[in-house]
Design a protein around this motif. Structure first.
Motif, PDB file in Angstrom:
ATOM      1  N   ARG A 138      73.128  75.135  -4.451  1.00  0.00           N
ATOM      2  CA  ARG A 138      74.530  74.715  -4.305  1.00  0.00           C
ATOM      3  C   ARG A 138      74.664  73.576  -3.297  1.00  0.00           C
ATOM      4  N   MET A 139      73.977  73.676  -2.171  1.00  0.00           N
ATOM      5  CA  MET A 139      74.087  72.638  -1.141  1.00  0.00           C
ATOM      6  C   MET A 139      73.502  71.313  -1.623  1.00  0.00           C
ATOM      7  N   ALA A 140      72.376  71.357  -2.320  1.00  0.00           N
ATOM      8  CA  ALA A 140      71.766  70.126  -2.827  1.00  0.00           C
ATOM      9  C   ALA A 140      72.663  69.478  -3.878  1.00  0.00           C
ATOM     10  N   LYS A 141      73.146  70.277  -4.825  1.00  0.00           N
ATOM     11  CA  LYS A 141      73.991  69.759  -5.904  1.00  0.00           C
ATOM     12  C   LYS A 141      75.299  69.190  -5.353  1.00  0.00           C
ATOM     13  N   SER A 142      75.954  69.923  -4.468  1.00  0.00           N
ATOM     14  CA  SER A 142      77.256  69.487  -3.959  1.00  0.00           C
ATOM     15  C   SER A 142      77.118  68.264  -3.059  1.00  0.00           C
ATOM     16  N   THR A 143      76.045  68.201  -2.250  1.00  0.00           N
ATOM     17  CA  THR A 143      75.826  67.023  -1.398  1.00  0.00           C
ATOM     18  C   THR A 143      75.623  65.784  -2.261  1.00  0.00           C
ATOM     19  N   ALA A 144      74.832  65.923  -3.315  1.00  0.00           N
ATOM     20  CA  ALA A 144      74.577  64.784  -4.209  1.00  0.00           C
ATOM     21  C   ALA A 144      75.860  64.301  -4.872  1.00  0.00           C
ATOM     22  N   GLU A 145      76.696  65.231  -5.335  1.00  0.00           N
ATOM     23  CA  GLU A 145      77.922  64.843  -6.045  1.00  0.00           C
ATOM     24  C   GLU A 145      78.969  64.260  -5.107  1.00  0.00           C
ATOM     25  N   ILE A 146      79.177  64.879  -3.957  1.00  0.00           N
ATOM     26  CA  ILE A 146      80.219  64.414  -3.034  1.00  0.00           C
ATOM     27  C   ILE A 146      79.896  63.020  -2.500  1.00  0.00           C
ATOM     28  N   PHE A 147      78.625  62.794  -2.146  1.00  0.00           N
ATOM     29  CA  PHE A 147      78.254  61.520  -1.515  1.00  0.00           C
ATOM     30  C   PHE A 147      77.577  60.553  -2.493  1.00  0.00           C
ATOM     31  N   GLU A 148      77.582  60.928  -3.795  1.00  0.00           N
ATOM     32  CA  GLU A 148      77.036  60.078  -4.853  1.00  0.00           C
ATOM     33  C   GLU A 148      75.604  59.632  -4.537  1.00  0.00           C
ATOM     34  N   ILE A 149      74.767  60.633  -4.293  1.00  0.00           N
ATOM     35  CA  ILE A 149      73.366  60.409  -3.950  1.00  0.00           C
ATOM     36  C   ILE A 149      72.503  60.754  -5.165  1.00  0.00           C
ATOM     37  N   PRO A 150      71.513  59.962  -5.493  1.00  0.00           N
ATOM     38  CA  PRO A 150      70.596  60.337  -6.585  1.00  0.00           C
ATOM     39  C   PRO A 150      69.947  61.680  -6.279  1.00  0.00           C
ATOM     40  N   THR A 151      69.884  62.530  -7.268  1.00  0.00           N
ATOM     41  CA  THR A 151      69.353  63.878  -7.042  1.00  0.00           C
ATOM     42  C   THR A 151      67.894  63.872  -6.599  1.00  0.00           C
ATOM     43  N   GLU A 152      67.158  62.813  -6.941  1.00  0.00           N
ATOM     44  CA  GLU A 152      65.762  62.767  -6.521  1.00  0.00           C
ATOM     45  C   GLU A 152      65.619  62.538  -5.014  1.00  0.00           C
ATOM     46  N   GLN A 153      66.702  62.102  -4.359  1.00  0.00           N
ATOM     47  CA  GLN A 153      66.656  61.914  -2.905  1.00  0.00           C
ATOM     48  C   GLN A 153      66.965  63.197  -2.149  1.00  0.00           C
ATOM     49  N   ILE A 154      67.829  64.044  -2.713  1.00  0.00           N
ATOM     50  CA  ILE A 154      68.171  65.293  -2.034  1.00  0.00           C
ATOM     51  C   ILE A 154      67.669  66.451  -2.883  1.00  0.00           C
ATOM     52  N   THR A 155      66.396  66.703  -2.769  1.00  0.00           N
ATOM     53  CA  THR A 155      65.706  67.671  -3.614  1.00  0.00           C
ATOM     54  C   THR A 155      65.932  69.095  -3.118  1.00  0.00           C
ATOM     55  N   LEU A 156      65.624  70.046  -3.994  1.00  0.00           N
ATOM     56  CA  LEU A 156      65.713  71.456  -3.609  1.00  0.00           C
ATOM     57  C   LEU A 156      64.720  71.770  -2.490  1.00  0.00           C
ATOM     58  N   ASN A 183      68.115  90.121   8.723  1.00  0.00           N
ATOM     59  CA  ASN A 183      66.775  89.533   8.668  1.00  0.00           C
ATOM     60  C   ASN A 183      66.679  88.377   7.681  1.00  0.00           C
ATOM     61  N   ASN A 184      67.263  88.554   6.500  1.00  0.00           N
ATOM     62  CA  ASN A 184      67.179  87.538   5.454  1.00  0.00           C
ATOM     63  C   ASN A 184      68.572  87.164   4.969  1.00  0.00           C
ATOM     64  N   LEU A 185      68.659  86.008   4.330  1.00  0.00           N
ATOM     65  CA  LEU A 185      69.922  85.568   3.759  1.00  0.00           C
ATOM     66  C   LEU A 185      70.003  86.040   2.307  1.00  0.00           C
ATOM     67  N   LEU A 186      71.127  86.637   1.938  1.00  0.00           N
ATOM     68  CA  LEU A 186      71.322  87.096   0.565  1.00  0.00           C
ATOM     69  C   LEU A 186      71.378  85.903  -0.384  1.00  0.00           C
ATOM     70  N   GLU A 187      70.521  85.914  -1.408  1.00  0.00           N
ATOM     71  CA  GLU A 187      70.494  84.869  -2.438  1.00  0.00           C
ATOM     72  C   GLU A 187      70.336  83.462  -1.833  1.00  0.00           C
ATOM     73  N   LEU A 188      69.350  83.304  -0.964  1.00  0.00           N
ATOM     74  CA  LEU A 188      69.126  82.012  -0.311  1.00  0.00           C
ATOM     75  C   LEU A 188      68.953  80.887  -1.323  1.00  0.00           C
ATOM     76  N   SER A 189      68.206  81.128  -2.401  1.00  0.00           N
ATOM     77  CA  SER A 189      67.928  80.074  -3.379  1.00  0.00           C
ATOM     78  C   SER A 189      69.215  79.537  -4.002  1.00  0.00           C
ATOM     79  N   LEU A 190      70.217  80.414  -4.186  1.00  0.00           N
ATOM     80  CA  LEU A 190      71.492  79.966  -4.741  1.00  0.00           C
ATOM     81  C   LEU A 190      72.188  79.002  -3.783  1.00  0.00           C
ATOM     82  N   HIS A 191      72.130  79.308  -2.492  1.00  0.00           N
ATOM     83  CA  HIS A 191      72.763  78.434  -1.496  1.00  0.00           C
ATOM     84  C   HIS A 191      72.020  77.102  -1.392  1.00  0.00           C
ATOM     85  N   VAL A 192      70.704  77.140  -1.504  1.00  0.00           N
ATOM     86  CA  VAL A 192      69.915  75.902  -1.492  1.00  0.00           C
ATOM     87  C   VAL A 192      70.339  75.014  -2.655  1.00  0.00           C
TER      88      VAL A 192
END
Length: 295
Positions: free
Chosen positions: A65-83, A54-63
């Motif tokens: 992680r995905m925002a942080k890693s996307t920003a770092e890999i593609f060198e995107i300002p964090t304000e563009q790829i928000t939580l 029904n639910n994803l375990l620790e969804l907020s952690l994955h959110v």
């Protein structure tokens, strides 16, 4: 022909001044979760599991992680790829994909969910695609054999799908009855597995595991750390060293698919040292497994 028994959801999103989020669509695929991560271009990824489908375990952690890693890999300002943006993307894709997979005959246990945020067209650097792969998650084994090998992971705190390619050689070199490969440095310090976090129980019945800055902390690792804190189990955030192997009373792995998996044998194929065998599962490992399973 391999049956198409997994769901793949695609959702495009654009960053920048004219940020947009498109409606997700899905298809059935024969790609396994590991093949999925290898098939598409490099990107930020995360692997999760459901709770009672029904639910994803620790969804907020994955959110996060995905925002942080996307920003770092593609060198995107964090304000563009928000939580908030990543949270909306993951929830929309999950809602569609989980509904389709839940109604299929392929669901036998829990669902394994893999996310990948990537650029499918390098010529359009602001047009991203979130890919979400959903498949059945079989029950893990009760114990595991592992091999210890000299290897390292670049930028371990970022979930980069290039690691899936880098670890392939390690995974292909292990013996057929080996579940995981543990990464060791030249000084004998043990970090993590190719897909897991690693722990030992020392002579004082304390749990020793790598500090957060040295590894990628998984969702189950987070639950183990919390369980240690709330149950007065001593936790040492320090790298176990093979020079202390004779003092270890037990060892275990954690990951999305394995939960808390006791190690029965540690092998050292490169150094030719004798294997470490744990004849029974230490009671603290059993206790942690029971606590985490209830989450």
């Amino acid at each position: 022909m391999t049956p198409t028994q997994h769901v793949l959801v695609r959702q495009q999103f654009t960053l920048g001044k004219n940020a947009t989020r498109h409606k997700p669509s899905y298809e059935w695929t024969a790609l396994s979760s590991s093949e999925f991560l290898l098939r598409f271009p490099r990107g930020a990824y995360s692997t999760a599991r459901t709770v009672q489908n029904n639910n994803l375990l620790e969804l907020s952690l994955h959110v996060s992680r995905m925002a942080k890693s996307t920003a770092e890999i593609f060198e995107i300002p964090t304000e563009q790829i928000t939580l908030d943006l990543m949270n909306d993307l993951l929830k929309e894709s999950l809602r569609l994909g989980m509904q389709e997979f839940k109604n299929s005959p392929h669901l036998k246990h829990e669902m394994k969910v893999s996310f990948l945020s990537t650029l499918l067209d390098a010529a359009q650097p602001s047009n991203f695609t979130l890919l979400t792969h959903i498949c059945d998650l079989p029950k893990p084994p009760t114990v595991a054999n592992v091999e210890v090998r000299l290897a390292h992971r670049d930028n371990p705190t970022v979930k980069d799908s290039n690691w899936v390619r880098d670890r392939k050689t390690l995974e292909e070199s292990k013996a057929p009855d080996v579940n995981e490969v543990i990464l060791q440095d030249s000084e004998g310090q043990l970090y993590e597995g190719t897909q897991t976090n690693f722990y030992v129980v020392n002579q004082d019945d304390a749990i020793a595991t790598a500090p957060d800055a040295a590894v990628l902390g998984g969702t189950i690792r987070k639950l183990v750390i919390e369980a240690c804190s709330s149950n007065n189990i001593k936790l040492l955030m320090e790298l176990p060293n093979v020079s202390q192997r004779n003092t270890w009373k037990g060892a275990f792995l954690t990951s999305t698919s394995r939960i808390v998996l006791p190690i029965s044998e540690m092998r050292f194929p490169e150094s030719k040292e004798d294997p470490i065998r744990f004849e029974s599962t230490h009671h603290i490992i059993t206790q942690l497994n029971e606590i985490v399973q209830k989450e």
